[in-house]
Design a protein around this motif. Structure first.
Motif, PDB file in Angstrom:
ATOM      1  N   GLN A   3       0.891  -1.188   0.123  1.00  0.00           N
ATOM      2  CA  GLN A   3      -0.021  -0.079   0.046  1.00  0.00           C
ATOM      3  C   GLN A   3       0.895   1.314   0.202  1.00  0.00           C
ATOM      4  OE1 GLN A   3      -2.730   0.031   3.278  1.00  0.00           O
ATOM      5  NE2 GLN A   3      -3.711  -1.966   2.385  1.00  0.00           N
ATOM      6  N   THR A   5       1.116   5.424  -0.175  1.00  0.00           N
ATOM      7  CA  THR A   5       0.532   6.925   0.031  1.00  0.00           C
ATOM      8  C   THR A   5       0.849   7.607  -1.105  1.00  0.00           C
ATOM      9  OG1 THR A   5       2.366   7.939   0.944  1.00  0.00           O
ATOM     10  CG2 THR A   5       1.108   7.023   2.445  1.00  0.00           C
ATOM     11  N   LYS A  33      -7.644   3.361  -3.173  1.00  0.00           N
ATOM     12  CA  LYS A  33      -8.619   2.576  -2.629  1.00  0.00           C
ATOM     13  C   LYS A  33      -8.600   3.355  -1.221  1.00  0.00           C
ATOM     14  CE  LYS A  33      -7.151  -0.478  -5.947  1.00  0.00           C
ATOM     15  NZ  LYS A  33      -6.602   0.359  -6.909  1.00  0.00           N
ATOM     16  N   ARG A  34      -9.466   2.713  -0.391  1.00  0.00           N
ATOM     17  CA  ARG A  34      -9.500   3.504   1.065  1.00  0.00           C
ATOM     18  C   ARG A  34      -9.658   2.359   2.093  1.00  0.00           C
ATOM     19  NH1 ARG A  34     -11.048   8.780   1.299  1.00  0.00           N
ATOM     20  NH2 ARG A  34     -11.508   9.738  -0.440  1.00  0.00           N
ATOM     21  N   THR A  35      -9.057   2.649   3.078  1.00  0.00           N
ATOM     22  CA  THR A  35      -8.959   1.723   4.094  1.00  0.00           C
ATOM     23  C   THR A  35     -10.342   1.799   5.100  1.00  0.00           C
ATOM     24  OG1 THR A  35      -8.038   3.360   6.081  1.00  0.00           O
ATOM     25  CG2 THR A  35      -6.413   2.171   4.284  1.00  0.00           C
ATOM     26  N   ASN A  38     -11.002   4.919   6.386  1.00  0.00           N
ATOM     27  CA  ASN A  38     -11.438   5.889   5.026  1.00  0.00           C
ATOM     28  C   ASN A  38      -9.988   6.622   4.747  1.00  0.00           C
ATOM     29  OD1 ASN A  38     -13.340   7.011   3.141  1.00  0.00           O
ATOM     30  ND2 ASN A  38     -13.529   8.868   4.415  1.00  0.00           N
ATOM     31  N   ILE A  39      -8.924   6.214   4.983  1.00  0.00           N
ATOM     32  CA  ILE A  39      -7.534   6.668   4.429  1.00  0.00           C
ATOM     33  C   ILE A  39      -7.312   6.327   3.043  1.00  0.00           C
ATOM     34  CG2 ILE A  39      -5.245   7.050   4.857  1.00  0.00           C
ATOM     35  CD1 ILE A  39      -5.835   6.748   7.712  1.00  0.00           C
ATOM     36  N   ARG A  40      -6.926   7.404   1.895  1.00  0.00           N
ATOM     37  CA  ARG A  40      -6.812   6.825   0.660  1.00  0.00           C
ATOM     38  C   ARG A  40      -5.244   6.129   0.464  1.00  0.00           C
ATOM     39  NH1 ARG A  40      -8.723  10.415  -3.609  1.00  0.00           N
ATOM     40  NH2 ARG A  40      -6.369  10.720  -4.306  1.00  0.00           N
ATOM     41  N   TYR A  41      -5.293   4.959  -0.354  1.00  0.00           N
ATOM     42  CA  TYR A  41      -4.019   4.373  -0.616  1.00  0.00           C
ATOM     43  C   TYR A  41      -3.915   3.872  -2.149  1.00  0.00           C
ATOM     44  CZ  TYR A  41      -6.010  -0.292   0.148  1.00  0.00           C
ATOM     45  OH  TYR A  41      -6.759  -1.319  -0.029  1.00  0.00           O
TER      46      TYR A  41
END
Length: 295
Positions: A3, A5, A33-35, A38-41
């Motif tokens: 993953q 950033t 995608k999102r964890t 809701n964190i983008r990766y």
């Protein structure tokens, strides 16, 4: 699956994070995608796609045109760049992609093509070393495993050994002797092998003792051969708080030759180097030694 950033994508691709976001919004070139929080990766597929897109964009293809290509068309364009021109950044990114996929055929073909076009030494300095720097970023961010590192290291090591084996030995009459070794417990051999290649290419004498050498054996070889230079690389050994002690030991035990030390562990500013021990900050500094009349 790794993953990434958006900042990691920026470092690996050379494309600024805000540009990546604009390309996403306007051209939908990536699908982050999102964890669960809701964190983008981004994943490996996003990294490889961006590496290819950045290469084409760097070579004059407008992003609007690239966005109209399918994945196969993009790959074909990138492959053409790698095979028909000495495009170092294209080849470096292809190596990253091949490493992520553990694709030995692609990795080997890319390096072989570069060596034919540029020569082995330029391939090392302009492609392999920048590629290894990118590997360092991936390692620091936890996006490659030890298996990836071993995969890459073994393939590059094979290339170095073949290149050394293919060298014509024509030692100069005034050749000086270089003793090359890695300390006991040190296994990172690529830089030392490249040093051997450089020394031989300048028709000097190499005594190559390789990895994991007990210190007592180094002392015995020194007494027997009396080299002009000792070369070593400190990447993982000794422990960081013991590096100064090791440097001082080399200076005292081998007073009649110049010791050249390279690697991550000798780059810290607080280290002191006696007159007969020289730190190398980069491999080009080692190459430059051979432009001087004394070597």
């Amino acid at each position: 699956m790794a993953q990434y950033t958006i900042k990691e994508l920026e470092h690996l691709s050379g494309i600024k994070a805000h540009t990546i976001r604009i390309w996403e919004q306007r051209y939908h070139i990536l699908s982050p995608k999102r964890t669960e929080t809701n964190i983008r990766y981004y994943d490996d597929a996003d990294l490889k796609a961006l590496l290819n897109i950045s290469l084409l964009n760097e070579r004059g293809y407008k992003i609007s045109k690239i966005a109209q290509m399918n994945q196969e068309q993009i790959m074909q364009k990138v492959q053409q760049l790698c095979e028909t021109h000495s495009e170092c950044s294209a080849q470096i990114n292809t190596l990253v992609s091949a490493m992520v996929d553990m694709d030995e055929e692609k990795f080997d073909k890319t390096l072989s093509t570069a060596a034919l076009q540029m020569g082995f030494m330029d391939t090392m300095s302009q492609i392999i070393y920048p590629f290894l720097n990118k590997i360092g970023i991936l390692w620091q961010t936890g996006n490659i495993t030890p298996a990836h590192e071993h995969f890459v290291s073994n393939l590059v090591r094979q290339k170095l050994i073949v290149a050394i084996d293919g060298q014509v030995v024509r030692r100069r009459e005034d050749a000086q002797t270089f003793l090359l070794y890695l300390p006991e417990g040190e296994l990172h051999e690529l830089a030392l092998l490249y040093m051997s290649y450089i020394i031989r290419s300048h028709h000097q004498h190499v005594i190559y003792l390789g990895q994991n050498l007990p210190y007592a054996d180094l002392e015995l070889t020194y007494k027997q051969c009396r080299p002009h230079y000792i070369c070593t690389v400190l990447t993982a050994v000794p422990e960081r708080d013991q590096v100064q002690q090791y440097i001082d030991k080399l200076a005292v035990n081998f007073p009649d030759c110049q010791t050249l030390v390279y690697g991550h562990l000798v780059q810290f500013e607080n280290l002191r180097f006696p007159a007969n021990v020289r730190r190398l900050s980069c491999m080009s500094e080692f190459v430059s030694l051979f432009r001087k009349a004394s070597v």
